[in-house]
Enzyme design. Structure first.
Site, PDB file in Angstrom:
ATOM      1  N   LEU A 231      -8.029  -9.905  10.663  1.00 59.48           N
ATOM      2  CA  LEU A 231      -7.987 -11.395  10.929  1.00 59.48           C
ATOM      3  C   LEU A 231      -7.987 -12.009  12.024  1.00 59.48           C
ATOM      4  O   LEU A 231      -7.718 -12.418  12.814  1.00 59.48           O
ATOM      5  CB  LEU A 231      -6.917 -11.241  10.379  1.00 59.48           C
ATOM      6  N   ASP A 232      -8.908 -13.254  11.838  1.00 60.57           N
ATOM      7  CA  ASP A 232      -8.966 -14.038  12.305  1.00 60.57           C
ATOM      8  C   ASP A 232      -9.669 -14.281  14.179  1.00 60.57           C
ATOM      9  O   ASP A 232      -9.399 -14.420  14.887  1.00 60.57           O
ATOM     10  CB  ASP A 232      -7.228 -15.290  12.896  1.00 60.57           C
ATOM     11  N   GLU A 233     -10.782 -12.784  13.832  1.00 64.98           N
ATOM     12  CA  GLU A 233     -11.587 -11.904  14.667  1.00 64.98           C
ATOM     13  C   GLU A 233     -12.472 -11.961  14.861  1.00 64.98           C
ATOM     14  O   GLU A 233     -13.246 -10.980  15.448  1.00 64.98           O
ATOM     15  CB  GLU A 233     -10.279 -10.789  15.597  1.00 64.98           C
TER      16      GLU A 233
END
Length: 288
Positions: A231-233
């Protein structure tokens, strides 16, 4: 991408292990095919030993992209390249996803309507109905796909059906506030872009700008990245920041942050659709 008309302007992107002779092989092939290079950018990553290149070229006569691909394939195989070759004016069929914050959606639609983005937008998907009138004003199909813990698998199945049915090349999460499953992320790998504020990990969850205001931040920003199961990486395509100070209210921070989000996402979509972004492991190479 479906049926391709003949063209005279093309873009070739490639990546492979760095070694002598790559540029010579590419330019030699283009000379044999009557190609004239009008723009070229390259990068050799000293940490990974990988080489990246983007070449825009023109041919004397209209040519089918597939004929060029067939001719270049042996060159690419000899050098172990991953590569793509498309007509320079190809338009990426783009599906936009949104929830209840419409600033990025509105910005992308305006840029698309003025011709500043090399995309076609056949559909908008949302888990709410808020932006159905906005989609209708642009003549774009709006698909309301509600999401609850119980319906999430079916909702993602519908999303992937639309991607297939509409021949979608790029999915843009324009403040779509649902986390995609690992399997959906894998199926959209390298062709789904997300935007979020750059306060992570300090201000997660709801109302991040208000949290930042209460801590007296001096910089706000946004990050556009490819979607991955982490997530979000995912690999970052573009980032930007704006300085703020004690005079900014929480609402002013929100407004400034939304402006940055719009600009960053638009640049990421434009660069992707112009084939300027190449994946480099957990990073990207962006030939602006």
């Amino acid at each position: 991408m479906t049926s391709e008309p003949e063209a005279r302007a093309f873009i070739l992107t490639l990546h492979c292990d760095d070694r002598p002779g790559i540029v010579h092989a590419v330019s030699g092939f283009l000379v044999q095919r009557g190609g004239n290079i009008v723009a070229s950018a390259q990068y050799g990553d000293p940490e990974t030993g990988r080489f990246f290149m983007r070449v825009q070229f023109e041919t004397d006569e209209p040519t089918a992209p597939q004929d060029l691909r067939d001719g270049f394939a042996p060159v690419a195989a000899r050098l172990g390249m991953g590569w793509e070759l498309w007509a320079a004016d190809v338009r990426y069929r783009t599906l936009i996803m949104v929830s209840r914050f419409g600033h990025c959606l509105n910005d992308l639609l305006f840029r698309w309507s003025t011709g500043s983005l090399q995309v076609d937008i056949p559909a908008i998907v949302s888990n709410h109905r808020d932006f159905a009138p906005l989609a209708a004003s642009y003549g774009i199909d709006f698909h309301h796909v509600p999401v609850t813990p119980q319906t999430k698998p079916a909702a993602e199945e519908r999303l992937l059906e639309l991607v297939d049915e509409l021949d979608i090349h790029l999915v843009v999460l324009a403040r779509y506030m649902q986390v995609l499953s690992d399997e959906t992320c894998r199926q959209l790998a390298g062709r789904a872009i997300n935007i979020h504020h750059s306060f992570l990990p300090s201000f997660k969850g709801a109302r991040p700008y208000h949290q930042a205001h209460s801590r007296g931040v001096k910089l706000i920003g946004a990050t556009a990245h490819y979607v991955t199961p982490d997530l979000d990486e995912g690999p970052i395509i573009e980032q930007d920041v704006q300085r703020v100070d004690h005079n900014f209210t929480a609402d002013q921070l929100v407004a400034a942050g939304r402006d940055v989000e719009c600009q960053v996402l638009a640049r990421a979509v434009r660069w992707h659709s112009e084939q300027r972004v190449l994946l480099n492991g957990t990073k990207t190479v962006v030939f602006r």
